[in-house]
Design a protein around this motif. Structure first.
Motif, PDB file in Angstrom:
ATOM      1  N   VAL A 179       5.375   5.341 -15.083  1.00 61.80           N
ATOM      2  CA  VAL A 179       6.073   5.293 -13.785  1.00 61.80           C
ATOM      3  C   VAL A 179       6.195   3.899 -13.188  1.00 61.80           C
ATOM      4  O   VAL A 179       6.780   3.748 -12.119  1.00 61.80           O
ATOM      5  CB  VAL A 179       5.389   6.196 -12.725  1.00 61.80           C
ATOM      6  N   THR A 182       9.668   2.964 -12.103  1.00 60.36           N
ATOM      7  CA  THR A 182      10.134   3.808 -10.990  1.00 60.36           C
ATOM      8  C   THR A 182       9.490   3.358  -9.684  1.00 60.36           C
ATOM      9  O   THR A 182      10.145   3.278  -8.645  1.00 60.36           O
ATOM     10  CB  THR A 182       9.760   5.284 -11.268  1.00 60.36           C
ATOM     11  N   LEU A 183       8.185   3.081  -9.741  1.00 59.75           N
ATOM     12  CA  LEU A 183       7.478   2.652  -8.527  1.00 59.75           C
ATOM     13  C   LEU A 183       8.008   1.308  -8.039  1.00 59.75           C
ATOM     14  O   LEU A 183       8.127   1.075  -6.832  1.00 59.75           O
ATOM     15  CB  LEU A 183       5.974   2.566  -8.790  1.00 59.75           C
ATOM     16  N   LEU A 184       8.351   0.429  -8.985  1.00 59.53           N
ATOM     17  CA  LEU A 184       8.874  -0.887  -8.599  1.00 59.53           C
ATOM     18  C   LEU A 184      10.194  -0.763  -7.841  1.00 59.53           C
ATOM     19  O   LEU A 184      10.511  -1.593  -6.993  1.00 59.53           O
ATOM     20  CB  LEU A 184       9.077  -1.761  -9.845  1.00 59.53           C
ATOM     21  N   GLU A 185      10.932   0.293  -8.139  1.00 61.57           N
ATOM     22  CA  GLU A 185      12.215   0.474  -7.471  1.00 61.57           C
ATOM     23  C   GLU A 185      12.060   0.708  -5.970  1.00 61.57           C
ATOM     24  O   GLU A 185      12.993   0.504  -5.207  1.00 61.57           O
ATOM     25  CB  GLU A 185      12.997   1.636  -8.118  1.00 61.57           C
TER      26      GLU A 185
ATOM     27  N   ARG B  16       7.918   7.324  -0.465  1.00 62.21           N
ATOM     28  CA  ARG B  16       9.082   8.192  -0.703  1.00 62.21           C
ATOM     29  C   ARG B  16       8.706   9.273  -1.707  1.00 62.21           C
ATOM     30  O   ARG B  16       7.642   9.209  -2.328  1.00 62.21           O
ATOM     31  CB  ARG B  16      10.264   7.388  -1.249  1.00 62.21           C
ATOM     32  N   GLN B  24       5.241   8.784  -3.811  1.00 70.37           N
ATOM     33  CA  GLN B  24       4.819   7.405  -4.021  1.00 70.37           C
ATOM     34  C   GLN B  24       3.973   7.010  -2.819  1.00 70.37           C
ATOM     35  O   GLN B  24       4.452   7.024  -1.684  1.00 70.37           O
ATOM     36  CB  GLN B  24       6.024   6.468  -4.170  1.00 70.37           C
ATOM     37  N   THR B 155       2.505  -2.669  -8.356  1.00 70.27           N
ATOM     38  CA  THR B 155       3.364  -2.153  -7.271  1.00 70.27           C
ATOM     39  C   THR B 155       2.633  -1.856  -5.960  1.00 70.27           C
ATOM     40  O   THR B 155       3.265  -1.554  -4.957  1.00 70.27           O
ATOM     41  CB  THR B 155       4.058  -0.841  -7.712  1.00 70.27           C
ATOM     42  N   THR B 157       1.212   0.759  -5.366  1.00 66.13           N
ATOM     43  CA  THR B 157       1.431   2.179  -5.090  1.00 66.13           C
ATOM     44  C   THR B 157       1.047   3.022  -6.294  1.00 66.13           C
ATOM     45  O   THR B 157       0.848   2.511  -7.397  1.00 66.13           O
ATOM     46  CB  THR B 157       2.910   2.474  -4.754  1.00 66.13           C
TER      47      THR B 157
END
Lengths: 204, 472
Positions: A179, A182-185, B16, B24, B155, B157
């Protein structure tokens, strides 16, 4: 892990019945083998103390049984992978050759780690796991099928309903279990959150 | 209907909903150690990613370090390599690191609170299941795997599924000589080692409110042993008093504003829960485990259960436990001879734990056949213990007083059981092989109970070794 580019809707392999409830990750990979900076060599140490006695001689264990050397789907009972959060546990089993788990239930962190590696850990009923173990004990050859799209595990023509958390199921089917991207987005929103959280802005 | 702390913090940190339906979640504090991080940094490099917020990750070395000597290179080349890799990674990415030469080094779950890094209202993660410890402050704190360590580094997250919340209400007062460890073991025995899967535990009630911060940390620490990834206590005056003056805690006016925030994230009085469990504190005795998971525990005066009185699942594990432990159904645990006594770990390696053990050991001598170890949880605990002369009390009683680290809790350093030794241990897991010998056997109990066992050489009710003046 392998097959990263594509989703994994259907996983087939020989079943490896491993009976017992509450099998903890210290048993799956004893802590002394975690003195490493890569996961690569861990396969040899999966269930080490259950497979070898203190003299290094093999004990009676399904993973020492030649007939199951090609086994790739581990059949387990309740609360498999409890205890330590060590990703070394599913990594060791992956490097040994395991590509999926079918069990009555899984510990939460273990299940999350399996998802991170693209390894399905699906739940079936107590009756189903009993039947599946029976089939695999009687005959080490049958091919087990985990079908994530249809939600079943089958062996020798019999199918049993199987489930896993929806997020994990979709990640496996769509091949998106890694992921990070995806998380970076969400990065812009993350930066905003960083500026907003009271404890990160000094409670101003 | 009001909202509980878990859901308030979750919503506050939610970025989100991801395409696969998971949330997330922003991680406010990330803690790092040498065992579960090297592969994460490697993955990061393979992806050519930087650490997003290096100032929100804090690292130390705890699992692999010897507790007798800190001289470099470490005697064990594998341990030395792990330490060196962590030093390199933290230096390269600008992550604050409390290394072997730092006076702040210690077990990660001990130094986080000590330094004031751990605060109410945060999301806290670490590649270690006992991260639940930090929930004592009213935070959502949980253990993660190495791939998730990578995700936080890259990230800040994680992709997570929201937990359900079980309110665990501990009514009344704990009896004199009964500790947070006993409460934790009793709860796991009652709810089972898998009873908490999918849940976060909110601990509340009179007995919980009366616990000190260090006792709350012990209780929350053991949450994962009951299958729940998160355990927390709502922040209150005890929490605020503990935080005041801590290095990374807010100070002055900021502390006052922080208090307003901390109070606001506590569960509302009319908050909704997914489940509710009530237990009477006064019925809890000092607890001892007899088996191979922390749920296999009984009161000091109880007997090991008969498999026929257990569920099928529990009976299967009990049979396995009997084979490993050499115990039988109906046996008492009291009077069981021990070989090793271990006081330490992220569960019970804080100053109050050492004080409790020292109170039992003061003026006594350990039994000849017992090897007794005291391992402070951090350099700060060690300094405080020495200031109070606790190290001398232990040494005079024949205990080894050692240096800070995880030590014999999981035996990744040279402190290990040998053969089938039985250890009375203040740590958190009695899993087969946990303390370094595949045939080793662990009896979990509170630090005072471990000290009592070290003195008599047998599992003993610590309350019997206390003088009248030792009222709680």
């Amino acid at each position: 892990m392998a097959d990263k580019s594509a989703g994994r809707s259907v996983i087939k392999g020989m079943g490896l019945p491993l009976m017992g409830n509450d099998i903890d990750t210290d048993r799956i990979i004893p802590a002394r083998f975690m003195k490493c900076v890569t996961f690569d060599g861990l396969g040899a140490y999966a269930f080490f103390d259950e497979r070898y006695d203190v003299n290094g001689d093999q004990k009676d264990h399904i993973m020492n049984d030649e007939r199951y050397a090609e086994g790739s789907i581990l059949l387990v009972n309740k609360n498999f992978g409890c205890g330590s959060s060590r990703e070394h546990a599913p990594q060791a089993l992956y490097h040994w050759g395991i590509r999926g788990f079918v069990g009555e239930s899984f510990a939460e962190i273990f299940a999350g780690n399996c998802n991170s590696l693209g390894l399905p850990a699906v739940r079936v009923s107590r009756e189903a796991i009993g039947k599946l173990m029976e089939i695999c004990m009687a005959n080490p050859s049958p091919v087990l099928t985990i079908d994530l799209k249809e939600g079943y595990v089958s062996a020798e023509g019999t199918a049993f309903p199987a489930s896993l958390p929806e997020g994990y199921r979709r990640a496996l089917i769509e091949g998106t279990w890694d992921v990070t991207q995806t998380l970076l987005e969400g990065s812009g929103e993350v930066d905003r959150k960083y500026r907003e959280l009271p404890y990160l802005r000094g409670f101003t | 209907m009001g909202t509980n702390l878990f859901n308030k913090i979750w919503d506050l940190h939610r970025i989100r909903t991801l395409p696969d339906g998971m949330d997330q979640i922003f991680i406010g504090l990330h803690l790092l150690h040498e065992v579960t991080s090297p592969q994460a940094f490697r993955m990061l490099e393979q992806k050519e990613l930087a650490v997003k917020y290096p100032e929100r990750t804090f690292a130390t070395v705890d699992h692999i370090i010897p507790t007798d000597s800190r001289s470099r290179p470490l005697e064990d080349p594998l341990a030395e390599e792990m330490l060196r890799v962590l030093e390199d990674n933290t230096r390269r990415h600008g992550i604050p690191f409390f290394g072997l030469d730092s006076e702040d080094q210690g077990i990660i779950h001990i130094i986080g609170p000590e330094l004031g890094l751990t605060q109410p209202g945060m999301t806290i993660s670490c590649g270690d299941s006992h991260t639940s410890t930090h929930g004592a402050f009213g935070a959502i704190a949980f253990g993660i795997g190495t791939s998730q360590v990578r995700d936080i580094l890259a990230t800040q997250t994680l992709a997570l599924n929201r937990s359900r919340v079980r309110k665990i209400e501990v009514k009344g007062k704990l009896l004199k000589g009964v500790t947070a460890k006993d409460l934790a073991l009793k709860l796991i025995q009652q709810l089972g080692v898998k009873g908490g899967v999918g849940y976060a535990y909110e601990y509340c009630g009179e007995a919980v409110s009366n616990l000190s911060m260090e006792e709350r940390m012990t209780l929350c620490n053991m949450t994962i042993e009951g299958g729940a990834r998160v355990g927390y206590v709502n922040p209150d005056e005890t929490t605020f008093a503990y935080l005041k003056g801590k290095r990374f805690a807010p100070s002055g006016r900021a502390f006052e504003r922080a208090e307003v925030f901390w109070k606001s994230i506590a569960s509302d009085p009319d908050a909704a829960y997914d489940d509710h469990f009530v237990i009477q504190a006064g019925e809890i005795e000092p607890m001892v485990t007899w088996g191979i998971n922390p749920g296999q525990a009984i009161g000091i005066d109880q007997r090991i259960p008969f498999p026929e009185d257990l569920s099928d699942d529990e009976a299967e594990v009990a049979e396995k436990a009997f084979r490993h432990m050499g115990f039988r159904e109906g046996d008492p645990v009291r009077g069981r001879r021990i070989d090793v006594a271990f006081i330490g770990s992220c569960t019970n390696g804080r100053i109050s734990d050492l004080r409790e053990a020292a109170r039992v050991a003061r003026g006594m001598k350990k039994a000849d056949h017992v090897r007794a170890l005291v391992v402070p949880g951090s350099m700060a605990v060690d300094r405080q213990a020495k200031e109070e002369g606790l190290d001398l009390i232990f040494k005079e009683a024949g205990f080894e007083y050692r240096q800070a680290g995880c030590s014999m809790c999981l035996a990744m350093n040279p402190d290990k059981l040998e053969g089938n030794q039985i250890s009375a241990s203040s740590s958190n897991r009695n899993f087969i092989g946990r303390q370094g010998s595949p045939e080793g056997r662990t009896l979990l109990m509170s630090p005072a109970m471990v000290a009592a066992a070290a003195i008599t050489g047998y599992v003993t009710d610590s309350r019997e070794l206390w003088g009248e003046a030792d009222g709680r």
